[in-house]
Scaffold this motif. Sequence first.
Motif, PDB file in Angstrom:
ATOM      1  N   ALA A 140       0.853  -1.196   0.000  1.00  8.47           N
ATOM      2  CA  ALA A 140       0.000   0.000   0.000  1.00  8.47           C
ATOM      3  C   ALA A 140       0.885   1.240   0.000  1.00  8.47           C
ATOM      4  N   THR A 141       0.514   2.239  -0.811  1.00  9.43           N
ATOM      5  CA  THR A 141       1.368   3.422  -0.940  1.00  9.43           C
ATOM      6  C   THR A 141       0.561   4.667  -1.275  1.00  9.43           C
ATOM      7  N   ARG A 142       1.075   5.811  -0.829  1.00  6.17           N
ATOM      8  CA  ARG A 142       0.543   7.106  -1.250  1.00  6.17           C
ATOM      9  C   ARG A 142       1.248   7.606  -2.510  1.00  6.17           C
ATOM     10  N   PHE A 143       2.344   6.965  -2.890  1.00  5.09           N
ATOM     11  CA  PHE A 143       3.155   7.454  -3.993  1.00  5.09           C
ATOM     12  C   PHE A 143       2.691   6.927  -5.352  1.00  5.09           C
ATOM     13  N   ILE A 144       2.808   7.775  -6.365  1.00  6.06           N
ATOM     14  CA  ILE A 144       2.538   7.368  -7.743  1.00  6.06           C
ATOM     15  C   ILE A 144       3.660   6.458  -8.261  1.00  6.06           C
ATOM     16  N   ASP A 145       4.873   6.726  -7.844  1.00  9.44           N
ATOM     17  CA  ASP A 145       6.059   5.989  -8.291  1.00  9.44           C
ATOM     18  C   ASP A 145       5.928   4.489  -7.961  1.00  9.44           C
ATOM     19  N   ARG A 146       6.122   3.631  -8.966  1.00  6.50           N
ATOM     20  CA  ARG A 146       5.958   2.184  -8.769  1.00  6.50           C
ATOM     21  C   ARG A 146       7.272   1.422  -8.841  1.00  6.50           C
ATOM     22  N   ARG A 147       8.399   2.131  -8.859  1.00  7.04           N
ATOM     23  CA  ARG A 147       9.677   1.440  -9.038  1.00  7.04           C
ATOM     24  C   ARG A 147       9.925   0.392  -7.955  1.00  7.04           C
ATOM     25  N   LEU A 148       9.604   0.721  -6.707  1.00  6.45           N
ATOM     26  CA  LEU A 148       9.930  -0.193  -5.620  1.00  6.45           C
ATOM     27  C   LEU A 148       9.165  -1.507  -5.732  1.00  6.45           C
ATOM     28  N   ILE A 149       7.860  -1.447  -5.925  1.00  2.57           N
ATOM     29  CA  ILE A 149       7.088  -2.690  -5.993  1.00  2.57           C
ATOM     30  C   ILE A 149       7.448  -3.481  -7.250  1.00  2.57           C
ATOM     31  N   ARG A 150       7.797  -2.781  -8.344  1.00  2.27           N
ATOM     32  CA  ARG A 150       8.251  -3.501  -9.535  1.00  2.27           C
ATOM     33  C   ARG A 150       9.543  -4.257  -9.249  1.00  2.27           C
ATOM     34  N   THR A 151      10.426  -3.627  -8.487  1.00  2.00           N
ATOM     35  CA  THR A 151      11.697  -4.275  -8.155  1.00  2.00           C
ATOM     36  C   THR A 151      11.479  -5.442  -7.196  1.00  2.00           C
ATOM     37  N   ILE A 152      10.540  -5.300  -6.263  1.00  2.00           N
ATOM     38  CA  ILE A 152      10.200  -6.413  -5.368  1.00  2.00           C
ATOM     39  C   ILE A 152       9.696  -7.596  -6.180  1.00  2.00           C
ATOM     40  N   ALA A 153       8.758  -7.346  -7.105  1.00  2.00           N
ATOM     41  CA  ALA A 153       8.204  -8.422  -7.927  1.00  2.00           C
ATOM     42  C   ALA A 153       9.283  -9.046  -8.807  1.00  2.00           C
ATOM     43  N   ALA A 154      10.135  -8.219  -9.405  1.00  2.00           N
ATOM     44  CA  ALA A 154      11.196  -8.734 -10.277  1.00  2.00           C
ATOM     45  C   ALA A 154      12.200  -9.573  -9.489  1.00  2.00           C
ATOM     46  N   THR A 155      12.536  -9.125  -8.275  1.00  2.00           N
ATOM     47  CA  THR A 155      13.485  -9.868  -7.436  1.00  2.00           C
ATOM     48  C   THR A 155      12.910 -11.228  -7.052  1.00  2.00           C
ATOM     49  N   MET A 156      11.638 -11.267  -6.693  1.00  2.00           N
ATOM     50  CA  MET A 156      11.010 -12.550  -6.358  1.00  2.00           C
ATOM     51  C   MET A 156      11.043 -13.498  -7.555  1.00  2.00           C
ATOM     52  N   ALA A 157      10.746 -12.960  -8.735  1.00  2.00           N
ATOM     53  CA  ALA A 157      10.764 -13.786  -9.944  1.00  2.00           C
ATOM     54  C   ALA A 157      12.171 -14.309 -10.233  1.00  2.00           C
ATOM     55  N   GLU A 158      13.182 -13.466 -10.087  1.00  2.00           N
ATOM     56  CA  GLU A 158      14.567 -13.875 -10.321  1.00  2.00           C
ATOM     57  C   GLU A 158      15.013 -14.962  -9.349  1.00  2.00           C
ATOM     58  N   LEU A 159      14.444 -14.957  -8.155  1.00  2.00           N
ATOM     59  CA  LEU A 159      14.806 -15.946  -7.143  1.00  2.00           C
ATOM     60  C   LEU A 159      13.954 -17.210  -7.224  1.00  2.00           C
ATOM     61  N   GLY A 160      13.072 -17.272  -8.232  1.00  2.00           N
ATOM     62  CA  GLY A 160      12.314 -18.495  -8.467  1.00  2.00           C
ATOM     63  C   GLY A 160      10.911 -18.503  -7.921  1.00  2.00           C
ATOM     64  N   VAL A 161      10.403 -17.358  -7.453  1.00  2.00           N
ATOM     65  CA  VAL A 161       9.041 -17.274  -6.926  1.00  2.00           C
ATOM     66  C   VAL A 161       8.114 -16.759  -8.026  1.00  2.00           C
ATOM     67  N   LYS A 162       7.176 -17.580  -8.454  1.00  2.00           N
ATOM     68  CA  LYS A 162       6.218 -17.180  -9.482  1.00  2.00           C
ATOM     69  C   LYS A 162       5.090 -16.400  -8.824  1.00  2.00           C
ATOM     70  N   VAL A 163       4.885 -15.153  -9.270  1.00  2.00           N
ATOM     71  CA  VAL A 163       3.866 -14.313  -8.650  1.00  2.00           C
ATOM     72  C   VAL A 163       2.837 -13.857  -9.672  1.00  2.00           C
ATOM     73  N   THR A 164       1.594 -13.728  -9.201  1.00  2.00           N
ATOM     74  CA  THR A 164       0.524 -13.070  -9.951  1.00  2.00           C
ATOM     75  C   THR A 164       0.343 -11.684  -9.352  1.00  2.00           C
ATOM     76  N   VAL A 165       0.183 -10.677 -10.202  1.00  2.00           N
ATOM     77  CA  VAL A 165       0.079  -9.297  -9.736  1.00  2.00           C
ATOM     78  C   VAL A 165      -1.348  -8.793  -9.922  1.00  2.00           C
ATOM     79  N   GLU A 166      -1.917  -8.220  -8.858  1.00  2.00           N
ATOM     80  CA  GLU A 166      -3.223  -7.535  -8.930  1.00  2.00           C
ATOM     81  C   GLU A 166      -3.037  -6.134  -8.355  1.00  2.00           C
ATOM     82  N   THR A 167      -3.782  -5.168  -8.886  1.00  2.00           N
ATOM     83  CA  THR A 167      -3.601  -3.791  -8.434  1.00  2.00           C
ATOM     84  C   THR A 167      -4.873  -2.961  -8.596  1.00  2.00           C
ATOM     85  N   ASN A 168      -4.997  -1.932  -7.751  1.00  2.00           N
ATOM     86  CA  ASN A 168      -6.038  -0.919  -7.921  1.00  2.00           C
ATOM     87  C   ASN A 168      -5.412   0.379  -8.400  1.00  2.00           C
TER      88      ASN A 168
END
Length: 422
Positions: free
Chosen positions: A389-417
């Motif tokens: 959850a964030t007040r910021f428009i900037d999405r770099r951090l959550i994109r990097t979290i998702a990318a890091t999980m994927a690189e480490l072998g965790v398959k994730v589905t992304v949902e957003t509002n």
Amino acid sequence: MIYDWYSLDNAAKIFPAVYKHSDTNSYRVSVLLTEDVNPEILLLAVEDALKRFPFLCVKIKKGLFWYYLEHNYNKPIIEEEDPFLFNSVRMHSKAGFMFSVTYFGKRINLEMFHALTDGTGASEFLKTIVYYYLIHKGYKIENDGSVQTDEVEMLSAESFDDFNENYDASIKKPEKEEKAYQIKGKYYKDNWIGLVQLITSADELKNISHKYNTTITGFVSAVILYALYLTYFKGKKQKNNLSLFFPVNARRFFNSHSLRNFMLYIRTTGEFRDKDLSFDDVIAYTKDTLNSLNRDVLIRQLVSNVNVEKHMYVKLLPLFIKNIAMRIAYKMCGQDSTTISFSNLGLIKLPEEMKNYIERFEFMIGVSNLSPVNIGAVSYNNTFVLSYATRFIDRRLIRTIAATMAELGVKVTVETNDLEVE
């Protein structure tokens, strides 16, 4: 067991003083069912659940020296979900209740004002609501003791303030913590809160965590910290260090049965400034932090918290002066030692028969201008959901979290509002 009034627990005392529309100090626990929600039946379920959780069936009142909680004889209100997260909790509306139960499609949301209870207490309340909802729908469910219903003995200890119960004036308070790096950015307009959820298999996440000889909390917190490092620190000069705040369910360290607030915390150790770090380096930091967690660390924190309210001058100050002092203190240093909070509620346990009617649970921590990014997580029936959850428009951090999980072998589905804005 219904009392006419309750005093606020130690952790709760600051929240009424600093409450405002843009910072409600609330959080949300949600459940996604396999069928659309019937609001009439949901109301019956909430009424049944409140009989088992009388300390939540309250409204807040002003005393001369402190706020207190008075039993609320009004009928709870069930409404459709507000698209603005953490916007439905009001101190003096919703028939006086300081939580709200809303619905949308297959989803039931419980938004809770932190003055009442912490995430553990709220999740137990929601479990009971869902149980009674399914019972009223006509489904056959045998409670195995994992749900607090009227069949399960109500202990007086459930309503204890275990901060004061475990207070020991002889213990020294911890040292003052350093200021942490604070994320800056452009806010959404009109107090909109962006939500991005990463959904994955809890079993898969557990197996990968074990490869690093740590828990799911240890692994995910390392992913978050590494993403923070990559986004804001790598190749840059920063004055203050990164600090991840972990709320800790103190009940297991103090043999507590309280269902009110009983949360303490730890913060990450490790140096991120002027370093060239790998993920292995960062996960070593989080493992060291979590391995240092023990009762001695927590009791020092507890004593430090309770010392303030037991100070003679604080006791004698009238409420309106206390409120002014708490607002100033909260604004000046309330979040100074934290970059981001990450709270993992852990595994939700329910009777086996309920699995047929529930897809997943979700846990979201409220954000504010002082704490603009927070992350919650919860697992149920092999589904792990991380809610950013964030007040910021900037999405770099959550994109990097998702990318890091994927690189480490965790398959994730992304949902957003998230709003598509720049």
